[in-house]
Structure formats: C-alpha cells, structure tokens
Design a protein around this motif. Structure first.
Motif, PDB file in Angstrom:
ATOM      1  N   GLU A 109       0.835  -1.213   0.000  1.00  0.00           N
ATOM      2  CA  GLU A 109       0.000   0.000   0.000  1.00  0.00           C
ATOM      3  C   GLU A 109       0.866   1.258   0.000  1.00  0.00           C
ATOM      4  O   GLU A 109       0.536   2.248  -0.659  1.00  0.00           O
ATOM      5  N   ARG A 110       2.016   1.202   0.699  1.00  0.00           N
ATOM      6  CA  ARG A 110       2.935   2.360   0.647  1.00  0.00           C
ATOM      7  C   ARG A 110       3.443   2.543  -0.783  1.00  0.00           C
ATOM      8  O   ARG A 110       3.501   3.654  -1.310  1.00  0.00           O
ATOM      9  N   LEU A 111       3.804   1.424  -1.431  1.00  0.00           N
ATOM     10  CA  LEU A 111       4.351   1.508  -2.795  1.00  0.00           C
ATOM     11  C   LEU A 111       3.290   2.038  -3.775  1.00  0.00           C
ATOM     12  O   LEU A 111       3.570   2.871  -4.631  1.00  0.00           O
ATOM     13  N   LEU A 112       2.064   1.541  -3.608  1.00  0.00           N
ATOM     14  CA  LEU A 112       1.001   1.927  -4.549  1.00  0.00           C
ATOM     15  C   LEU A 112       0.389   3.285  -4.194  1.00  0.00           C
ATOM     16  O   LEU A 112      -0.318   3.872  -5.007  1.00  0.00           O
ATOM     17  N   GLY A 113       0.636   3.748  -2.959  1.00  0.00           N
ATOM     18  CA  GLY A 113       0.127   5.058  -2.571  1.00  0.00           C
ATOM     19  C   GLY A 113      -1.339   5.057  -2.194  1.00  0.00           C
ATOM     20  O   GLY A 113      -2.009   6.094  -2.274  1.00  0.00           O
ATOM     21  N   GLY A 114      -1.865   3.898  -1.778  1.00  0.00           N
ATOM     22  CA  GLY A 114      -3.265   3.848  -1.359  1.00  0.00           C
ATOM     23  C   GLY A 114      -3.643   2.434  -1.004  1.00  0.00           C
ATOM     24  O   GLY A 114      -2.842   1.515  -1.154  1.00  0.00           O
ATOM     25  N   PRO A 115      -4.887   2.256  -0.526  1.00  0.00           N
ATOM     26  CA  PRO A 115      -5.314   0.932  -0.086  1.00  0.00           C
ATOM     27  C   PRO A 115      -5.369  -0.073  -1.230  1.00  0.00           C
ATOM     28  O   PRO A 115      -5.727   0.280  -2.358  1.00  0.00           O
ATOM     29  N   LEU A 116      -5.002  -1.325  -0.914  1.00  0.00           N
ATOM     30  CA  LEU A 116      -5.111  -2.389  -1.913  1.00  0.00           C
ATOM     31  C   LEU A 116      -6.578  -2.727  -2.091  1.00  0.00           C
ATOM     32  O   LEU A 116      -7.276  -2.981  -1.107  1.00  0.00           O
ATOM     33  N   PRO A 117      -7.055  -2.802  -3.327  1.00  0.00           N
ATOM     34  CA  PRO A 117      -8.418  -3.291  -3.527  1.00  0.00           C
ATOM     35  C   PRO A 117      -8.576  -4.690  -2.912  1.00  0.00           C
ATOM     36  O   PRO A 117      -7.621  -5.464  -2.867  1.00  0.00           O
ATOM     37  N   GLU A 118      -9.772  -4.983  -2.451  1.00  0.00           N
ATOM     38  CA  GLU A 118     -10.065  -6.241  -1.751  1.00  0.00           C
ATOM     39  C   GLU A 118      -9.517  -7.465  -2.506  1.00  0.00           C
ATOM     40  O   GLU A 118      -8.863  -8.334  -1.913  1.00  0.00           O
ATOM     41  N   ALA A 119      -9.756  -7.522  -3.807  1.00  0.00           N
ATOM     42  CA  ALA A 119      -9.369  -8.725  -4.568  1.00  0.00           C
ATOM     43  C   ALA A 119      -7.858  -8.920  -4.628  1.00  0.00           C
ATOM     44  O   ALA A 119      -7.391 -10.015  -4.927  1.00  0.00           O
ATOM     45  N   TRP A 120      -7.080  -7.861  -4.349  1.00  0.00           N
ATOM     46  CA  TRP A 120      -5.622  -7.961  -4.461  1.00  0.00           C
ATOM     47  C   TRP A 120      -4.970  -8.462  -3.171  1.00  0.00           C
ATOM     48  O   TRP A 120      -3.825  -8.887  -3.183  1.00  0.00           O
ATOM     49  N   ARG A 121      -5.717  -8.377  -2.046  1.00  0.00           N
ATOM     50  CA  ARG A 121      -5.055  -8.540  -0.741  1.00  0.00           C
ATOM     51  C   ARG A 121      -4.481  -9.925  -0.536  1.00  0.00           C
ATOM     52  O   ARG A 121      -3.428 -10.073   0.077  1.00  0.00           O
ATOM     53  N   ARG A 122      -5.134 -10.943  -1.047  1.00  0.00           N
ATOM     54  CA  ARG A 122      -4.662 -12.312  -0.767  1.00  0.00           C
ATOM     55  C   ARG A 122      -3.322 -12.606  -1.443  1.00  0.00           C
ATOM     56  O   ARG A 122      -2.681 -13.597  -1.135  1.00  0.00           O
ATOM     57  N   PHE A 123      -2.896 -11.722  -2.369  1.00  0.00           N
ATOM     58  CA  PHE A 123      -1.624 -11.942  -3.060  1.00  0.00           C
ATOM     59  C   PHE A 123      -0.436 -11.341  -2.300  1.00  0.00           C
ATOM     60  O   PHE A 123       0.707 -11.502  -2.708  1.00  0.00           O
ATOM     61  N   SER A 124      -0.705 -10.620  -1.218  1.00  0.00           N
ATOM     62  CA  SER A 124       0.393 -10.084  -0.396  1.00  0.00           C
ATOM     63  C   SER A 124       0.919 -11.188   0.513  1.00  0.00           C
ATOM     64  O   SER A 124       0.199 -12.125   0.845  1.00  0.00           O
ATOM     65  N   ARG A 125       2.183 -11.050   0.950  1.00  0.00           N
ATOM     66  CA  ARG A 125       2.681 -12.029   1.922  1.00  0.00           C
ATOM     67  C   ARG A 125       2.222 -11.613   3.316  1.00  0.00           C
ATOM     68  O   ARG A 125       1.892 -10.435   3.554  1.00  0.00           O
TER      69      ARG A 125
END
Ligand SMILES: CCCCCCCCCCCCCC(=O)SCCNC(=O)CCNC(=O)[C@H](O)C(C)(C)COP(=O)(O)OP(=O)(O)OC[C@H]1O[C@@H](n2cnc3c(N)ncnc32)[C@H](O)[C@@H]1OP(=O)(O)O
Length: 160
Positions: A141-157
């Motif tokens: 989220e820091r890199l993208l400059g905003g909250p991760l959309p819901e569908a993207w979250r499961r791809f984070s470690r």
C-alpha cells in the motif's frame, strides 16, 4: 494444462500486460503446465521497433509479464519487479506466434527469481532471470500510494 483465472485482481485492473480491457496492451492469458506458466501471443505491427521486428523494450515487457504470472500462478503471490536480466538472442518477428514460459528458479517468502524463455517456432528469442519483491499488505500500500483493492489482498505475503 490448466488455464489460470485471467483476471484474479477484479475489475479495473490496469496492467499493460494482462488487463483484458487495456486499449493497447498485450491482453495476455496464462495456463499452468507442470512447474511452468505458459502464454502464447502474436505481436502486431503496433509493437514494432525496426520494421518487422518487435521493439526490444516491449519484448522485455513481455518477459516481465510472463515472470510476474509465474509468481501469481505458481506461488499465489504478487511480486513487484526488482531486477531484470535478459538476453535477446534473435529478433522477435511481428506476426509470428511467441510462446512464453516462466518457472521458479528460487524463492523465499520475500523474493522470487523466475526463469523466462520466449521463443518463436521453437527457437529461443529471449532468455532471462527476473527477481520480484513480495511485499506485505502495508508495504504494497505504501508503494502503490493507497489501499489495496479487496481482490488484491490475498496476493500479499503475511507481515512478519
Ligand atoms: C498486489 C496485487 C496487485 C495486482 C495488479 C496488477 C496485475 C499484474 C501486474 C503485473 C505487472 C508486472 C510487475 C510490475 O511491473 S511491478 C512494477 C515495476 N516495479 C517497481 O515499480 C518496483 C520498484 N522498486 C521498488 O519499489 C523497490 O525497490 C522494491 C519493492 C522492489 C524493493 O524494495 P525494498 O528493498 O525496500 O523492499 P524490502 O526491503 O522489503 O525487500 C524485499 C526483498 O526484496 C529484495 N530485493 C530488493 N531489491 C532487489 C533486487 N533488485 N534484486 C534482488 N532482490 C531485491 C530485498 O533484498 C528483500 O529480500 P530479503 O533480503 O528480505 O530476502
């Protein structure tokens, strides 16, 4: 061979390589074949550098996308490209189908290094190794400059 979900990130994902809706993108789709992800793509004239030959930067973009999908399809994670090392062995011909293959060379929970091969007619045009940083949700989220959309979250470690 198993087709991967072409749009696991939900609507409005803007990726040049794989968004189904991108106006000038590659619209790539991937399948899993054993320990590899595979895609097939025929470059059109809009991707030329020299006449009849795909622009080298776009060939590398294609390799980046194949590697990114190896992380997605084989590790169920999203990686941010941190390093690209490629060799362009042969010109990539416009109008000729490219086969792209990506496999995991090594990985930890924080990074993955992917081997990529792009070929036309069974002859290698590009081989390379690309390394991806796999971030936790807060770092992504820091890199993208905003909250991760819901569908993207499961791809984070998981954060440690
Ligand atoms: C989220 C889902 C979104 C999906 C939507 C889109 C669809 C698909 C789109 C597909 C699009 C295709 C994809 C795209 O286009 S992604 C877009 C293009 N890439 C970027 O913009 C990344 C720019 N760079 C950075 O932001 C930072 O430098 C990164 C994030 C890469 C690392 O930052 P930082 O260093 O602060 O993070 P860290 O300290 O937590 O380190 C993490 C780990 O990474 C290791 N490391 C770092 N650099 C390198 C390196 N060069 N070689 C080898 N390893 C490296 C590092 O040692 C550590 O490992 P370890 O020592 O702990 O083991």
């Amino acid at each position: 061979m198993t087709d991967l979900d072409p749009n696991p990130f939900g609507p409005d994902q803007p990726c040049f390589g794989c968004s189904p809706d991108h106006p000038i993108g590659f619209h790539l789709r991937f399948a899993r074949e054993g320990d590899e992800v595979v895609t097939r793509f025929t470059p059109g004239p809009q991707y030329q550098g020299p006449p009849g030959i795909m622009h080298g930067g776009l060939v590398t973009t294609l390799a980046d996308e194949v590697a990114a999908w190896a992380v997605i399809g084989l590790l169920d994670r999203f990686g941010f490209t941190a390093s690209i090392q490629v060799r362009l062995h042969r010109p990539m011909r416009i109008g000729v189908e490219v086969e792209g293959r990506g496999s995991i060379l090594r990985h930890s929970s924080r990074t993955a290094t992917i081997a990529v091969r792009l070929s036309q007619g069974g002859v290698d045009a590009l081989t390379g190794e690309l390394t991806f940083a796999i971030l936790d949700q807060a770092a992504a989220e820091r890199l993208l400059g905003g909250p991760l959309p819901e569908a993207w979250r499961r791809f984070s470690r998981a954060s440690t």
